[in-house]
Structures are given as C-alpha cells and as structure tokens.
Design a protein around this motif. Structure first.
Motif, short mmCIF file in Angstrom:
data_model
loop_
_atom_site.label_atom_id
_atom_site.label_comp_id
_atom_site.label_asym_id
_atom_site.label_seq_id
_atom_site.Cartn_x
_atom_site.Cartn_y
_atom_site.Cartn_z
N TRP A 210 65.69 79.67 -9.33
CA TRP A 210 65.13 78.51 -10.01
C TRP A 210 65.86 77.24 -9.59
CZ3 TRP A 210 61.07 78.37 -13.62
CH2 TRP A 210 60.55 79.63 -13.97
N VAL A 211 65.20 76.11 -9.78
CA VAL A 211 65.81 74.80 -9.52
C VAL A 211 65.48 73.88 -10.69
CG1 VAL A 211 65.85 72.79 -8.01
CG2 VAL A 211 65.62 75.07 -7.01
N SER A 228 60.93 79.58 -5.14
CA SER A 228 59.95 80.00 -4.13
C SER A 228 58.90 78.92 -3.87
CB SER A 228 59.27 81.30 -4.57
OG SER A 228 58.65 81.14 -5.84
N LYS A 229 58.46 78.24 -4.94
CA LYS A 229 57.47 77.18 -4.76
C LYS A 229 58.07 76.00 -4.01
CE LYS A 229 53.74 74.61 -5.50
NZ LYS A 229 52.47 74.82 -4.78
N GLY A 259 49.50 70.94 -6.32
CA GLY A 259 48.67 71.76 -7.18
C GLY A 259 49.22 72.06 -8.55
N TRP A 260 50.46 71.63 -8.82
CA TRP A 260 51.09 71.95 -10.10
C TRP A 260 51.03 70.76 -11.04
CZ3 TRP A 260 55.87 75.68 -9.96
CH2 TRP A 260 55.48 76.87 -9.32
N PHE A 302 52.06 76.50 -14.52
CA PHE A 302 52.21 75.37 -13.62
C PHE A 302 50.91 74.93 -12.95
CE2 PHE A 302 56.50 77.47 -13.23
CZ PHE A 302 57.21 76.49 -13.89
N VAL A 303 50.10 75.88 -12.49
CA VAL A 303 48.95 75.56 -11.63
C VAL A 303 47.84 74.93 -12.45
CG1 VAL A 303 47.20 76.52 -10.09
CG2 VAL A 303 49.52 77.45 -10.07
#
Length: 430
Positions: A210-211, A228-229, A259-260, A302-303
């Motif tokens: 995570w970030v 990952s995103k 897209g998020w 998120f999406v």
C-alpha cells in the motif's frame, strides 16, 4: 412540419421517434431542418439583437489587440462552473462543470470541476517537494524542477468525484441543470511522470503493498492506495490540457490514478508513504464507505463504474416544437472503454444504439449522438452505457435494491429527463 418528418430517411428504429444513429451523416433535408435544444442561460445572457447581420458594426473598425493569455468571448460569460458548498475563499465545497454547455470530450482547464476540503493552497513550486519514503531502499525527495526533467506521458482521462450525482439517492428528483447535478466529473489531457519510474528508483520493499498519498493543503488530505495500481498506470501529473496544472486542480503536482474516484487523485501531492497496510484514514472510513442493506460496508470501492448522461436536451434547456433533434451526451467508465450507449425516448420501453464519436478511449469521456424525431408530445429520455467488460449501467431501482439508501457515493444509475409538450425539460424517476 409534418412534411419534414415524413422523409424516407426518418424511419424510426425504436419507440418515441428514435432514428438510425447514422442519420446525421447524410446530407439533405434532415441536416437542413434539424434542431438542438437551446440553453435558457444562453438565451438570457444574449444581448438584444440591434445589429444588421448583413452589415454589422465590427467589420468597420479595427479589432482588439493581442493578449498575453486568451479568454472566452464576453458573449459566453454564462458558461461558468456552478459553485456549491462553502463559498468563502478557503473552505469546504465544490464547483460543478457545466456539462450541458460543452461539446466534444475535453473539459477546458478553467471549467474542470473542483472539490476542496481546506481551500486552494498558494504553493511556490521552488519550495514544494515530493517525498517517497517508508518501505523503500532509498527514500527520495524531488523538487518540481527535478520532476520536469523526467520522461513523461500523456493520456486523456476523466476524473469523477465519488460523490458525483449523489442527489440521485434522494426520494424526490432534484431539478437542476445537468452539470449542476452530475458535473463533479471532467475530462482532460493529463501529462506527467509515470509513478512506477519514481517508485522503482526508490526501490520498493517486497513487503510493501500500500501507499499513503498526502496533499499539501491545510487539511493534509491523505488516502491509502494499493501499490499495484500505482505501479500499473498512475502518474505524477504536471500538465493539464497542455499547460501546467491549474492551482485549483493541484498545482504544482497532482497524483493521477486513471479510472478511480476523485479523492484518490490527490492534489498538491507532497508525500508518498510506502507501507504494508492501509492507514484507514478519515477519507476511507468515515467517508467513501457505504453501509449496505446486509449490514456490511463497501470500502475501497475505487473504480468508477460505467455511466452516461444526456446533456442535450436536458433541464435548463428548451425544445422548440416538433422536429428532428440531436440527442447528445457523455459516457465514461473507470474499467476501460465504452463499447455501447443506447438511448430511449419512451422511458426505457425500447432502446436504440447511439453513434459513438471517435476517438473512443479507455477511462475517458466518450461523446454519443442520436437523431430523434420529436413529435411534440410528452417523452421520457434515457441513456444507458455498456463498457468493454460487459458492465451495463443500472436503472435507479436496481441500484437502490443492491445498495440500499444509506449510500452517498458512487451513484451511477440511468437518468431520465421528461420532455413536456411545451418543450420544457425536467428530471424524473421513471
């Protein structure tokens, strides 16, 4: 008028007078007689027509001089963002993009929607820094000048606030222009540095997943994002529509997460903390989390799902008698490209496929158009988007059954505009 609508080209392909989607590509009678709904705001803003069109005054005098930075015509002064929430210079609030006043797919930078939690900071780019730290081999600090020297890429992308269209959850349909209801979404060409380049340079620890991204506004807004995103397609945005990002949209640096939901596209980016778990911050617990009918909560949704909106005809506009009209609108999906948009003029009893305007790009606005032979009788207009994953935009009752009424975010139900016999347009649930 009856003669116009009797043309052999005006054969309906669905109920309510919807015509073949390619009709306007043909020349002749249809193009000569077709109309669009007109903006009431534009009509109110227009000055009295005192000039002779054959001999206007402006052809008899020298025009205005050069300017250092161009501005819209004074006759377009009605095309502005609709400001809501706290109207003080600093504060919590939003401004909506006037989607119904725009064409094409690119939102002008000065009309891109805004969402601020603590106002717009005045950041000196010479002082601002971006720090990457946490589970990395080499913590890094970047100046804006450093970042401007990195390889960049450009993408046309929409950004949509997770709370866009949330008035759709209300018991009664809200009556506003389309943009003042659904305009917390905009589309721009974003240019910046792929975030994977910077993360790879820092050397991400294998344990990281995570970030935590943090902005430089007074509230230090921060959210947790899957590593990952960010390694896939996120970028550190430096330019918007060819110029440096505007202050209200994140100057000098904005995180772009294609897209998020908008909250993840952190403005005024100052810190990326690489970690092994989400921070469970306010904007992913108290906010952007929704209680479902089952008692469970949706988190980290998120999406932004596929969505469409008819921008013309729409509330705040006026139809001018039975004729052939062009139904115009926008569709978008955080999951990829829009593959199809259908329109209905009879409240969803029948549907006709609309023409998608090229280019159709992933996670970007797609403009759709459909010819409609309005007979002057009451009608119900809807649009329905399908994206390349096969996801279909749901009807409002379906969305509410699935999500309940405790939600506030991610409203993407089909919208219905009612056209009355006198040409007025309103928002209805149907």
């Amino acid at each position: 008028m009856a003669g116009k609508l009797a043309s052999e080209d005006l054969i309906a392909v669905a109920g309510g007078g919807l015509l073949h989607r390619r009709l306007f590509l043909k020349a002749g009678l249809v193009l000569a007689t077709a109309q669009t709904a007109t903006s009431l705001r534009a009509e109110e803003a227009s000055p009295p027509k005192a000039e002779d069109p054959a001999d206007p005054s402006w052809i008899h005098k020298t025009g205005l001089p050069f300017t250092g930075y161009g501005a819209p015509s004074k006759y377009e002064k009605h095309v502005v963002r609709n400001i809501g929430g706290n109207r003080t210079p600093q504060g919590d609030g939003v401004s909506w993009t006037p989607l119904e006043e725009l064409e094409g797919i690119v939102t002008p930078s000065g009309l891109h929607f805004e969402r601020h939690h603590d106002g717009v900071p005045e950041i000196d780019p010479a002082v601002h820094r971006l720090v990457i730290h946490g589970l990395v081999q080499r913590p890094l600090e970047f100046t804006v000048a450093n970042l401007l020297r990195y390889p960049m890429r450009s993408r046309f992308l929409f950004i949509e606030c997770g709370g866009n269209s949330n008035a759709g959850w209300h018991e009664e349909p809200i009556q506003r222009p389309a943009g003042a209801f659904h305009g917390l979404v905009s589309c721009a060409e974003w240019t910046g540095v792929p975030l994977s380049l910077l993360l790879n340079e820092a050397g991400v620890d294998p344990k990281a997943s995570w970030v935590i991204a943090e902005g430089a506004d007074a509230g230090l807004l921060n959210v947790s994002l899957p590593l990952s995103k960010l390694m896939d397609d996120a970028m550190v945005g430096l330019y918007q529509n060819g110029e440096r990002v505007r202050p209200e949209n994140g100057y000098p640096i904005r995180l772009i997460v294609p897209g998020w939901e908008g909250i993840t596209n952190v403005k005024w980016l100052r810190r990326l903390h690489v970690t092994d778990a989400p921070a469970m911050t306010r904007n992913e617990t108290a906010k952007y989390t929704e209680l479902l009918p089952s008692g469970k909560a949706r988190m980290f949704t998120f999406v932004m799902d596929a969505k469409s909106l008819i921008t013309s005809p729409s509330p705040g506009q006026k139809m001018h008698g039975a004729n052939v009209y062009e139904i115009r609108g926008l569709a978008w999906s955080g999951s990829g490209k829009i593959s199809k948009v259908e329109v209905s003029a009879d409240g969803g009893k029948s549907w006709a496929e609309a023409e998608l305007q090229d280019p159709v790009m992933s996670q970007c606005f797609t403009r759709f158009r459909s010819p409609w032979a309005w007979d002057g009788k009451a009608a119900l207009l809807k649009s329905r988007a399908t994206d390349e994953t096969g996801y279909v935009q749901p009807e409002r009752d379906v969305l509410i059954k699935e999500r309940g009424r405790e939600g506030y975010f991610h409203y993407n139900a089909i919208v219905c505009w009612a056209v009355d016999e006198d040409g007025t347009i309103s928002h209805v649930y149907a």
